[in-house]
Design a protein around this motif. Structure first.
Motif, PDB file in Angstrom:
ATOM      1  N   SER A   1       0.820  -1.221   0.000  1.00 14.20           N
ATOM      2  CA  SER A   1       0.000   0.000   0.000  1.00 14.20           C
ATOM      3  C   SER A   1       0.846   1.259   0.000  1.00 14.20           C
ATOM      4  CB  SER A   1      -0.926   0.009   1.227  1.00 14.20           C
ATOM      5  OG  SER A   1      -1.880  -1.013   1.139  1.00 14.20           O
ATOM      6  N   LYS A   2       2.015   1.187   0.602  1.00 11.24           N
ATOM      7  CA  LYS A   2       2.902   2.351   0.648  1.00 11.24           C
ATOM      8  C   LYS A   2       3.738   2.480  -0.625  1.00 11.24           C
ATOM      9  CE  LYS A   2       2.065   3.845   4.901  1.00 11.24           C
ATOM     10  NZ  LYS A   2       3.058   3.788   5.985  1.00 11.24           N
ATOM     11  N   MET A   3       4.054   1.369  -1.285  1.00 11.79           N
ATOM     12  CA  MET A   3       4.998   1.394  -2.403  1.00 11.79           C
ATOM     13  C   MET A   3       4.331   1.476  -3.774  1.00 11.79           C
ATOM     14  SD  MET A   3       7.666  -1.374  -0.759  1.00 11.79           S
ATOM     15  CE  MET A   3       8.905  -1.329  -2.028  1.00 11.79           C
ATOM     16  N   ILE A   4       3.226   0.780  -3.957  1.00 13.81           N
ATOM     17  CA  ILE A   4       2.589   0.734  -5.279  1.00 13.81           C
ATOM     18  C   ILE A   4       2.131   2.106  -5.775  1.00 13.81           C
ATOM     19  CG2 ILE A   4       0.695  -0.237  -6.634  1.00 13.81           C
ATOM     20  CD1 ILE A   4       3.009  -2.184  -5.975  1.00 13.81           C
ATOM     21  N   PRO A   5       1.554   2.966  -4.925  1.00 14.89           N
ATOM     22  CA  PRO A   5       1.153   4.291  -5.424  1.00 14.89           C
ATOM     23  C   PRO A   5       2.301   5.100  -6.011  1.00 14.89           C
ATOM     24  CG  PRO A   5       0.086   3.844  -3.329  1.00 14.89           C
ATOM     25  CD  PRO A   5       1.089   2.748  -3.538  1.00 14.89           C
ATOM     26  N   VAL A   6       3.508   4.922  -5.491  1.00 17.97           N
ATOM     27  CA  VAL A   6       4.678   5.629  -6.031  1.00 17.97           C
ATOM     28  C   VAL A   6       4.956   5.159  -7.454  1.00 17.97           C
ATOM     29  CG1 VAL A   6       7.129   6.160  -5.712  1.00 17.97           C
ATOM     30  CG2 VAL A   6       5.645   5.871  -3.708  1.00 17.97           C
ATOM     31  N   LEU A   7       4.875   3.853  -7.677  1.00 16.83           N
ATOM     32  CA  LEU A   7       5.071   3.304  -9.022  1.00 16.83           C
ATOM     33  C   LEU A   7       3.951   3.741  -9.962  1.00 16.83           C
ATOM     34  CD1 LEU A   7       6.131  -0.342  -8.044  1.00 16.83           C
ATOM     35  CD2 LEU A   7       7.588   1.330  -9.184  1.00 16.83           C
ATOM     36  N   ASP A   8       2.727   3.759  -9.466  1.00 17.21           N
ATOM     37  CA  ASP A   8       1.587   4.144 -10.301  1.00 17.21           C
ATOM     38  C   ASP A   8       1.683   5.595 -10.775  1.00 17.21           C
ATOM     39  OD1 ASP A   8       0.309   1.698 -10.291  1.00 17.21           O
ATOM     40  OD2 ASP A   8      -0.994   2.180  -8.597  1.00 17.21           O
ATOM     41  N   GLN A   9       2.261   6.441  -9.952  1.00 15.22           N
ATOM     42  CA  GLN A   9       2.305   7.869 -10.262  1.00 15.22           C
ATOM     43  C   GLN A   9       3.409   8.243 -11.249  1.00 15.22           C
ATOM     44  OE1 GLN A   9       2.535   9.882  -6.456  1.00 15.22           O
ATOM     45  NE2 GLN A   9       0.616   8.949  -5.759  1.00 15.22           N
ATOM     46  N   ASP A  10       4.393   7.369 -11.426  1.00 14.55           N
ATOM     47  CA  ASP A  10       5.511   7.693 -12.314  1.00 14.55           C
ATOM     48  C   ASP A  10       5.943   6.435 -13.063  1.00 14.55           C
ATOM     49  OD1 ASP A  10       7.834   8.496 -13.603  1.00 14.55           O
ATOM     50  OD2 ASP A  10       8.649   9.583 -11.874  1.00 14.55           O
ATOM     51  N   LYS A  11       5.568   6.352 -14.319  1.00 11.67           N
ATOM     52  CA  LYS A  11       5.855   5.169 -15.129  1.00 11.67           C
ATOM     53  C   LYS A  11       7.343   5.016 -15.445  1.00 11.67           C
ATOM     54  CE  LYS A  11       1.474   4.167 -15.463  1.00 11.67           C
ATOM     55  NZ  LYS A  11       0.901   3.020 -14.722  1.00 11.67           N
ATOM     56  N   GLU A  12       8.130   6.037 -15.135  1.00  7.39           N
ATOM     57  CA  GLU A  12       9.570   5.957 -15.396  1.00  7.39           C
ATOM     58  C   GLU A  12      10.331   5.305 -14.251  1.00  7.39           C
ATOM     59  OE1 GLU A  12      11.146   9.741 -16.476  1.00  7.39           O
ATOM     60  OE2 GLU A  12       9.880   9.939 -18.270  1.00  7.39           O
ATOM     61  N   ILE A  13       9.633   4.987 -13.176  1.00 10.06           N
ATOM     62  CA  ILE A  13      10.270   4.281 -12.061  1.00 10.06           C
ATOM     63  C   ILE A  13      10.247   2.784 -12.357  1.00 10.06           C
ATOM     64  CG2 ILE A  13      10.171   3.737  -9.595  1.00 10.06           C
ATOM     65  CD1 ILE A  13       8.823   6.446  -9.158  1.00 10.06           C
ATOM     66  N   GLY A  14      11.429   2.176 -12.390  1.00  8.19           N
ATOM     67  CA  GLY A  14      11.517   0.748 -12.698  1.00  8.19           C
ATOM     68  C   GLY A  14      11.373  -0.137 -11.486  1.00  8.19           C
ATOM     69  N   LEU A  15      11.817   0.355 -10.337  1.00  7.44           N
ATOM     70  CA  LEU A  15      11.652  -0.403  -9.095  1.00  7.44           C
ATOM     71  C   LEU A  15      11.626   0.545  -7.915  1.00  7.44           C
ATOM     72  CD1 LEU A  15      14.465  -0.686  -7.187  1.00  7.44           C
ATOM     73  CD2 LEU A  15      15.151  -2.160  -9.062  1.00  7.44           C
ATOM     74  N   ILE A  16      11.014   0.081  -6.861  1.00  8.13           N
ATOM     75  CA  ILE A  16      10.993   0.808  -5.600  1.00  8.13           C
ATOM     76  C   ILE A  16      11.351  -0.167  -4.492  1.00  8.13           C
ATOM     77  CG2 ILE A  16       8.510   0.411  -5.298  1.00  8.13           C
ATOM     78  CD1 ILE A  16       8.385   3.128  -3.842  1.00  8.13           C
ATOM     79  N   TYR A  17      12.083   0.328  -3.500  1.00  7.22           N
ATOM     80  CA  TYR A  17      12.376  -0.523  -2.352  1.00  7.22           C
ATOM     81  C   TYR A  17      12.272   0.270  -1.066  1.00  7.22           C
ATOM     82  CZ  TYR A  17      17.338   1.142  -2.252  1.00  7.22           C
ATOM     83  OH  TYR A  17      18.496   1.878  -2.178  1.00  7.22           O
ATOM     84  N   CYS A  18      12.214  -0.448   0.044  1.00  9.72           N
ATOM     85  CA  CYS A  18      12.032   0.181   1.343  1.00  9.72           C
ATOM     86  C   CYS A  18      13.125  -0.267   2.295  1.00  9.72           C
ATOM     87  CB  CYS A  18      10.656  -0.183   1.917  1.00  9.72           C
ATOM     88  SG  CYS A  18      10.441  -1.943   2.246  1.00  9.72           S
ATOM     89  N   ASN A  19      13.124   0.305   3.476  1.00 12.37           N
ATOM     90  CA  ASN A  19      14.063  -0.114   4.508  1.00 12.37           C
ATOM     91  C   ASN A  19      13.616  -1.468   5.070  1.00 12.37           C
ATOM     92  OD1 ASN A  19      16.225   0.000   6.283  1.00 12.37           O
ATOM     93  ND2 ASN A  19      15.208   1.365   7.728  1.00 12.37           N
ATOM     94  N   SER A  20      14.574  -2.205   5.650  1.00 11.48           N
ATOM     95  CA  SER A  20      14.276  -3.521   6.217  1.00 11.48           C
ATOM     96  C   SER A  20      14.885  -3.658   7.601  1.00 11.48           C
ATOM     97  CB  SER A  20      14.848  -4.643   5.333  1.00 11.48           C
ATOM     98  OG  SER A  20      14.345  -4.597   4.027  1.00 11.48           O
ATOM     99  N   ASN A  21      14.150  -4.301   8.482  1.00  9.19           N
ATOM    100  CA  ASN A  21      14.740  -4.755   9.739  1.00  9.19           C
ATOM    101  C   ASN A  21      15.577  -5.995   9.468  1.00  9.19           C
ATOM    102  OD1 ASN A  21      13.628  -2.984  11.773  1.00  9.19           O
ATOM    103  ND2 ASN A  21      11.646  -3.990  11.451  1.00  9.19           N
ATOM    104  N   VAL A  22      16.690  -6.132  10.148  1.00  6.41           N
ATOM    105  CA  VAL A  22      17.443  -7.384  10.144  1.00  6.41           C
ATOM    106  C   VAL A  22      17.074  -8.106  11.439  1.00  6.41           C
ATOM    107  CG1 VAL A  22      19.707  -8.466  10.128  1.00  6.41           C
ATOM    108  CG2 VAL A  22      19.298  -6.413   8.764  1.00  6.41           C
ATOM    109  N   ILE A  23      16.458  -9.265  11.267  1.00  4.47           N
ATOM    110  CA  ILE A  23      15.938 -10.024  12.398  1.00  4.47           C
ATOM    111  C   ILE A  23      16.847 -11.211  12.678  1.00  4.47           C
ATOM    112  CG2 ILE A  23      13.981 -11.355  13.274  1.00  4.47           C
ATOM    113  CD1 ILE A  23      13.328  -8.415  12.880  1.00  4.47           C
ATOM    114  N   TYR A  24      17.314 -11.310  13.895  1.00  2.00           N
ATOM    115  CA  TYR A  24      18.128 -12.460  14.291  1.00  2.00           C
ATOM    116  C   TYR A  24      17.200 -13.556  14.769  1.00  2.00           C
ATOM    117  CZ  TYR A  24      21.377 -15.404  16.899  1.00  2.00           C
ATOM    118  OH  TYR A  24      22.098 -16.462  17.372  1.00  2.00           O
TER     119      TYR A  24
END
Length: 326
Positions: free
Chosen positions: A104-127
């Motif tokens: 829900s947070k990432m797809i709208p960014v892609l929808d708004q700009d067709k020139e974006i090839g990929l989007i990524y977010c921050n990740s927790n590293v879980i032990y």
């Protein structure tokens, strides 16, 4: 409101203990228009028992059980991408899990700009120990340490070639495949033969996408990367095999390193100090240190800046072929 379809590919091999959490974290996404493709690579544990519980779920479009292990998760990626019907591809690795709002947070960014090839977010590293799921740090912490830059302290959309030059040609700063959503058209245009890779196919794909599209980052921690003993990337670093594939990728994008001479000098020093020694068998290290340290560093730096790319690659390749473990 129309929602673009996201094809969620879950490639699994022997992750029985993590599968339920992974699949549930996909099904519970607040973004609704998804199809889930589950690919099991002939697991030897009880993964199939878990997958069968979800086989008839309305969001699960395809389940494939390999009769033989493919030997590479990127062969599973290729199979999943061919089956995908969505506009976007999310590779949800079977030992990770996501926060409900990731799509829900990432797809709208892609929808708004067709020139974006990929989007990524921050990740927790879980032990992962005794299923404690203890958070160690975030991948933003790692990127900040590696590059000494506040780039990832805020969300951004960056020209892909600039992103490649500054960061991606040097290190895979898109560190967790589960934190990435790719435009399927961009992935198709990237034309990467993923099946030639065992460890670094994701990096190769991101690099090729960067050649033709913008790269977007959202500074929210929406993915959870599990750090455990059987993690594929961890095993690759332990046995150092990943370095061969990393070298081939760095070599391909060498011209982007050359655009910044200071970073090129730093790169050769990283090769001298860490890359080769990691690959060398312990019994050969003393010999390689003697021979490799005898090479004049200033000459190498000048060569990197002024000699044609093919000569430099040939030189380093000869060192690798002569001294490192096959």
């Amino acid at each position: 409101m129309f929602e673009s379809m996201v094809s969620v590919i879950i490639p699994n091999y022997n992750h029985f203990e993590y599968l339920t959490q992974r699949i549930d974290s996909v099904i519970s996404q607040t973004y609704n228009n998804i199809e889930i493709i589950i690919l099991d690579d002939c697991s030897l544990d009880n993964s199939r028992d878990i997958i069968e519980q979800y086989k008839n779920h309305p969001k699960v479009s395809t389940v494939v059980y390999n009769k033989e292990n493919s030997g590479s998760v990127f062969r599973q990626w290729t199979k999943g991408i061919k089956l995908a019907k969505g506009e976007y591809i999310w590779i949800a690795e079977s030992d990770d899990f996501a926060e409900p709002e990731l799509l829900s947070k990432m797809i709208p960014v892609l929808d708004q700009d067709k020139e974006i090839g990929l989007i990524y977010c921050n990740s927790n590293v879980i032990y992962d120990k005794n299923n404690a799921n203890k958070r160690l740090y975030t991948l933003n912490d790692l990127r900040r340490y590696m590059f000494k830059t506040p780039t990832w302290d805020s969300s951004f959309i960056m020209d892909g070639k600039l992103f490649l030059q500054k960061y991606l040609s040097k290190k895979c700063v898109i560190n967790n495949a589960s934190a990435v959503v790719m435009r399927k058209d961009a992935l198709d245009l990237a034309n990467v033969n993923l099946e030639q890779f065992r460890y670094a196919g994701d990096w190769a794909a991101y690099n090729n996408i960067s050649m033709n599209f913008k790269i977007a980052f959202i500074n929210e921690t929406l993915s959870n990367y599990r750090d455990h003993v059987s993690n594929t990337s961890k095993k690759a670093f332990i046995n150092h095999k990943i370095n061969y594939e990393n070298y081939s990728i760095i070599s391909k994008y060498y011209n982007y390193l050359l655009k910044n001479k200071s970073s090129t000098v730093k790169y050769i020093y990283s090769v001298r100090k860490s890359f080769l020694p990691l690959l060398i068998r312990s019994k050969d290290r003393k010999e390689i240190y003697k021979r490799y340290k005898s090479i004049n560093s200033k000459m190498i730096n000048k060569a990197l800046i002024f000699l044609p790319q093919v000569m430099i690659e040939t030189y380093i390749s000869r060192l690798l072929n002569k001294y490192v473990r096959k």
